[in-house]
Design an enzyme around this catalytic site. Structure first.
Site, PDB file in Angstrom:
ATOM      1  CD1 TRP A 116       2.698   5.662  -2.714  1.00 28.11           C
ATOM      2  CD2 TRP A 116       1.020   7.133  -2.568  1.00 28.11           C
ATOM      3  NE1 TRP A 116       2.526   6.255  -3.950  1.00 28.11           N
ATOM      4  CE2 TRP A 116       1.508   7.162  -3.890  1.00 28.11           C
ATOM      5  CE3 TRP A 116      -0.036   7.978  -2.224  1.00 28.11           C
ATOM      6  CZ2 TRP A 116       0.988   7.990  -4.870  1.00 28.11           C
ATOM      7  CZ3 TRP A 116      -0.562   8.805  -3.197  1.00 28.11           C
ATOM      8  CH2 TRP A 116      -0.044   8.810  -4.516  1.00 28.11           C
ATOM      9  CG  HIS A 126      -4.038  10.210 -38.020  1.00 29.27           C
ATOM     10  ND1 HIS A 126      -4.388  10.872 -39.179  1.00 29.27           N
ATOM     11  CD2 HIS A 126      -4.632   8.992 -38.091  1.00 29.27           C
ATOM     12  CE1 HIS A 126      -5.179  10.105 -39.905  1.00 29.27           C
ATOM     13  NE2 HIS A 126      -5.345   8.948 -39.267  1.00 29.27           N
ATOM     14  NE  ARG A 143      -3.658  -0.073   2.576  1.00 33.36           N
ATOM     15  CZ  ARG A 143      -4.897  -0.166   2.117  1.00 33.36           C
ATOM     16  NH1 ARG A 143      -5.310  -1.290   1.596  1.00 33.36           N
ATOM     17  NH2 ARG A 143      -5.724   0.840   2.197  1.00 33.36           N
TER      18      ARG A 143
END
Ligand code: F6R
Length: 634
Positions: free
Chosen positions: A80, A532, A27
């Site tokens: 985090w 493109h 986490r």
């Protein structure tokens, strides 16, 4: 993000906290810390010990080993970073000014600026840049007020103070609090961030996710939104956001939720890639039993009314889950004939399209905790349910790997992909599980709406039944092949992935896997779009990985690949062997299957190639920099 764990009981808390944090490191791993409450040898009074270290959990474990952290009560955190750099002074736990009260938090306190200014104007000095640090100061201030007003029972004073403070906090959070004055009490609280209590033998635990409870207990009590709990060595008191005492029976973890083990693989990610045939096999066994009626070809946990009267489907998701949703949208539109759109959940929250009646909204999140996806679903359900016309009312479905998650508590219809816990930060087997969920939905919708002939449905069902074996062969073959190809990418800085139709999302997924674990810049494009603009990037140092599977766009993709080859790009094909695919400089062969099921196979070489490139570069595959497994902040 971030993982929190808390324990109170008869054993030393620090080893239990470290072992719980080890299971939560996915986490976040910017820093880790713990705080315990206990008396040092010879001392009578309990004190609070706080240990924090920058970087991975091993740094904290070494620190605790060297300096100790006594006590049978404690809290831990793996971070985090959101507010404040990943430095030791920003690592949790955060303490009040006396240093005797500590808090760990997962989430974001949105009004922390306002609260911090208020506390600073009262003379409180802050030691970090985090949003969390306001919480211990607020609780300490509340405790003082309560003491002044004559409240003396220390366990309940801490509980009351946390209840009061949680009403002042805005945002999504889960938190745990210890105080040296209450060595027999631990208080935890959650709002829109996960928290599960574990009832062990001789101790009570609490954690952001169930793997942290594994090894201690299988008996769990997931906390509901807004709840606050007091944990003592004798039991648990649970209160809702209004302060009403709650009574609920515990539930039990299944064995799959219990097992977190690398087996003999070098990394969790590689193990999880290899588990995909099992994921597929389980799905087939559960959802494609023999003898189902023709109008419901796939066994899903919904009754007939679920499929009725739907005019359009919208799917909300992030990252890899969004790529699975894009394959799902292709199936729901092209196979089942239902107009379907896919949205980034984070965009949908603030720019949702005008309401269309009779809409099914699907949220896809393997963790079931992604803040953007949960918030987008909840916003959508609010705006629909407040509409005067009932045709607009909210119909939602959640696809997740965590049926005990916040998503499952928020959305009534849940499709559990049952892939077993995934630890590697890069999603692999859960992506496959999400794809299978969409095949199931598309088949049932197609059958109920008569949008496909019965023999087309039977053919797709048979093809899906063959996938587990095809995956087994493919993974064995490509593990070695990708390992051999990986050194070619040692100096590579950019890679282009091309796909079309149902395999365009697989090109996006291939690019995401490569970026996140190898830190090589990669982009996925629909193959026909190259000319493109992106074609300007091509030169011999830029490999092009092209998915070319037989079907409506096969020749088109091959021509697009030829265009890249004419610009001297190194061309790698994910395609069946044959004369048409000899144009590729290197071929990662996949079996010739129908276009419908091709994504279930074409994704595998992408996963293995990314894995081996990252492993070859010596990178931390399971815990790539700056990432976390579940993104519980906006
Ligand atoms: C990529 C990855 C992420 C997640 C995203 C959504 O490998 O794992 O992109 O897919 O953060 O997560 P969930 O599915 O838990 O909502």
């Amino acid at each position: 993000m971030c993982g929190i764990v808390a324990v109170i009981g008869s054993q030393e808390a620090a080893p239990l906290l470290l072992s719980g944090l080890r299971q939560l490191e996915y986490r976040g791993y910017d820093s880790a810390g713990l705080a315990t409450v206990g008396a040092d040898k010879g001392d009578h009074l309990a004190t609070l010990t706080c240990r924090r270290a920058k970087g991975k959990l091993n740094n904290l474990a070494e620190l605790v080993d060297r300096k100790g952290s006594p006590g049978h009560l404690g809290i831990g955190h793996t971070r985090w970073a959101t507010h404040g750099k990943p430095e030791e002074h920003n690592a949790h736990p955060h303490r009040d000014s006396s240093g005797s009260l500590a808090v760990v938090q997962n989430g974001i306190i949105e009004n922390y600026r306002f609260l911090r200014n208020e506390l600073e104007s009262e003379g409180i000095e802050f030691a970090s840049e985090t949003d969390t640090e306001v919480i211990p100061h607020l609780i300490a201030r509340e405790i003082k007020h309560l003491q002044t007003n004559g409240c003396s029972s220390s366990g309940s004073i801490l509980l009351e103070a946390v209840q009061k403070v949680s009403l002042q906090l805005k945002g999504a959070y889960a938190l745990a609090v210890v105080w040296a004055e209450t060595p027999d009490a631990l208080v935890v609280a959650r709002r829109q961030a996960p928290l599960v209590i574990g009832l062990g033998e001789g101790e009570f635990l609490c954690a952001s996710d169930t793997p942290a409870l594994a090894g201690f207990t299988r008996t769990i009590l997931p906390m509901e939104d807004g709840e606050v709990a007091l944990l003592t060595p004798l039991g648990i008191e649970l209160y809702d956001h209004t302060g009403q005492r709650q009574k609920r029976s515990p539930s039990f973890l299944t064995s799959a939720e219990h097992v977190v083990d690398k087996r003999n693989f070098r990394h969790f990610m590689l193990k999880e890639i290899h588990e995909q045939p099992e994921t597929a096999e389980l799905w087939v066994a559960r959802h494609l039993p023999n003898g189902l009626p023709e109008e419901v070809p796939v066994a899903l946990p919904f009754d007939k009314s679920f499929y009725e009267g739907i005019e359009q489907i919208q799917i909300l998701a992030c990252g890899t889950s969004r790529h699975a949703a894009m394959v799902g949208a292709y199936l729901l539109e092209q196979f089942a004939g239902i107009p379907t759109s896919v949205f980034y959940a984070s965009e949908f929250r603030y720019s949702a399209p005008p309401l269309v009646p009779n809409t099914l909204t699907i949220g896809v999140t393997q963790s079931g905790e992604t803040a953007d996806t949960l918030a987008a679903l909840s916003m959508e359900s609010e705006r629909r349910n407040s509409h005067v016309n009932s045709a607009y009312s909210s119909r939602q479905l959640g696809i997740t790997n965590r049926p005990e998650s916040s998503l499952a508590r928020q959305v009534t219809n849940i499709l559990d992909i049952g892939a077993g816990i995934e630890i590697g930060v890069a999603a692999t087997k859960t992506f496959l599980g999400q794809l299978f969920a969409f095949y199931g939905l598309a088949l049932n919708f197609a059958a109920r709406r008569n949008s496909r002939q019965p023999d087309e449905i039977r053919t797709l069902l048979e093809e899906l039944r063959s996938v587990p074996n095809q995956l087994k062969v493919l993974i064995e073959k490509h593990d070695q092949l990708s390992e051999d190809l990986a050194p070619r990418f040692s100096g590579t800085q950019d890679v282009i992935f091309l796909g079309r139709g149902i395999n365009y999302p697989i090109a996006l997924e291939g690019a995401l896997k490569l970026k996140e674990i190898s830190y090589i810049h990669a982009e996925g494009y629909p193959a026909g779009e190259m000319k493109h603009g992106p074609i300007a990037l091509l030169e011999p140092r830029v490999p092009v990985i092209s998915i070319a599977t037989p079907g409506v766009v096969f020749e088109k993709v091959l021509s697009n690949a030829q265009e890249a080859k004419a610009r001297d790009a190194q061309l790698i094909g994910i395609a069946p062997e044959g004369p048409e695919t000899e144009i590729f400089d290197a071929l990662m062969p996949i079996p010739e299957v129908s276009e419908w099921i091709s994504p279930l196979l074409s994704v595998v070489p992408m996963q293995l190639l990314s894995y081996h490139i990252a492993a070859h570069r010596g990178l931390d595959v399971d815990q790539p920099r700056n990432l976390a497994k579940s993104v519980t902040v906006e």
